[in-house]
Write a protein that holds these residues in place. Structure first.
Motif, PDB file in Angstrom:
ATOM      1  N   GLN A 199       0.829  -1.204   0.000  1.00 40.34           N
ATOM      2  CA  GLN A 199       0.000   0.000   0.000  1.00 40.34           C
ATOM      3  C   GLN A 199       0.864   1.254   0.000  1.00 40.34           C
ATOM      4  OE1 GLN A 199      -2.277  -1.006   3.489  1.00 40.34           O
ATOM      5  NE2 GLN A 199      -4.026  -1.745   2.296  1.00 40.34           N
ATOM      6  N   TYR A 236      -0.488  -2.035  -4.247  1.00 46.03           N
ATOM      7  CA  TYR A 236      -1.760  -2.611  -3.797  1.00 46.03           C
ATOM      8  C   TYR A 236      -2.876  -1.923  -4.575  1.00 46.03           C
ATOM      9  CZ  TYR A 236      -5.269  -4.472  -0.573  1.00 46.03           C
ATOM     10  OH  TYR A 236      -6.340  -5.153  -0.026  1.00 46.03           O
ATOM     11  N   ALA A 279      -8.357  -5.226  -5.512  1.00 52.78           N
ATOM     12  CA  ALA A 279      -7.691  -5.426  -4.219  1.00 52.78           C
ATOM     13  C   ALA A 279      -8.095  -6.765  -3.615  1.00 52.78           C
ATOM     14  CB  ALA A 279      -8.043  -4.283  -3.265  1.00 52.78           C
TER      15      ALA A 279
END
Length: 203
Positions: A73, A78, A85
């Motif tokens: 992230q 991500y 996701a």
């Protein structure tokens, strides 16, 4: 932000964390804990295990997948789309089943039973998962999430390197092997693999 990845002073589950950090350009330091110091260190760890991630000397995060997700992230690896996701989470969870089998066979199974266990693993969960990934990679044009390199690709790359190093035959998974080559050719991956930060290089 100051990030420290801690693991044993040798290659293992922290290598994929470092790989994600490197590709995502998340600055980090690595703390290698010598095995002889582990018993004293273990009592300070939340679950009595490594790796852990220390953030700004304030917050400590445990469990490999949770750490990998955080680094992904932070590094833009991500997916921001909720469905993408969730798909990446599915793929990483499936890969973690492979990792669990790998660890059980090569680190917990007596040597005299290893060949039998490896055969069952190779023909079972490993083949089932990689064959499923073959279809995903074909559909998504070479990545697990279409059109982008994500943490899921890097986690898959890492375990493929590991299982091939132990002689597992995955020649049936050509799309997976192609992904491995694509990831290995990535500029930041190449830089990491060639650096001393890659502890597998020393093996």
């Amino acid at each position: 932000m100051v990030v420290e990845i801690a693991y044993f002073a040798g290659p293992g589950r922290a290598e994929v964390l470092k790989l994600i950090a490197e590709v995502g350009q998340v600055e980090y330091t690595f703390k290698g804990i010598p095995r002889e110091e582990w018993p004293n260190h273990k009592v300070t760890c939340r679950y009595g295990q490594l790796p852990y991630l220390k953030i700004n000397d304030e917050t400590t995060l445990y469990q490999t997948i949770a750490i990998a997700r955080y680094l992904a992230q932070e590094g833009g690896l991500y997916p921001t789309d909720r469905l993408e996701a969730s798909a990446s989470e599915e793929y990483v969870a499936a890969i973690d089943d492979i990792i669990a089998g790998f660890v059980r066979i090569f680190f917990r199974t007596p040597e005299e039973k290893r060949e039998e266990e490896l055969k069952a693993f190779s023909e079972g969960i490993l083949k089932t998962t990689l064959v499923a990934f073959e279809k995903v990679l074909e559909k998504n044009e070479g990545n697990l999430v279409k059109g982008k390199l994500t943490w899921a690709d890097l986690v898959l790359y890492d375990i493929v390197v590991n299982i091939q190093s132990k002689g597992a035959d995955i020649s049936y998974a050509q799309n997976v092997l192609k992904l491995k080559e694509t990831v290995a050719a990535h500029e930041r991956v190449k830089a990491f693999l060639e650096s001393d930060r890659n502890l597998r290089k020393q093996q």
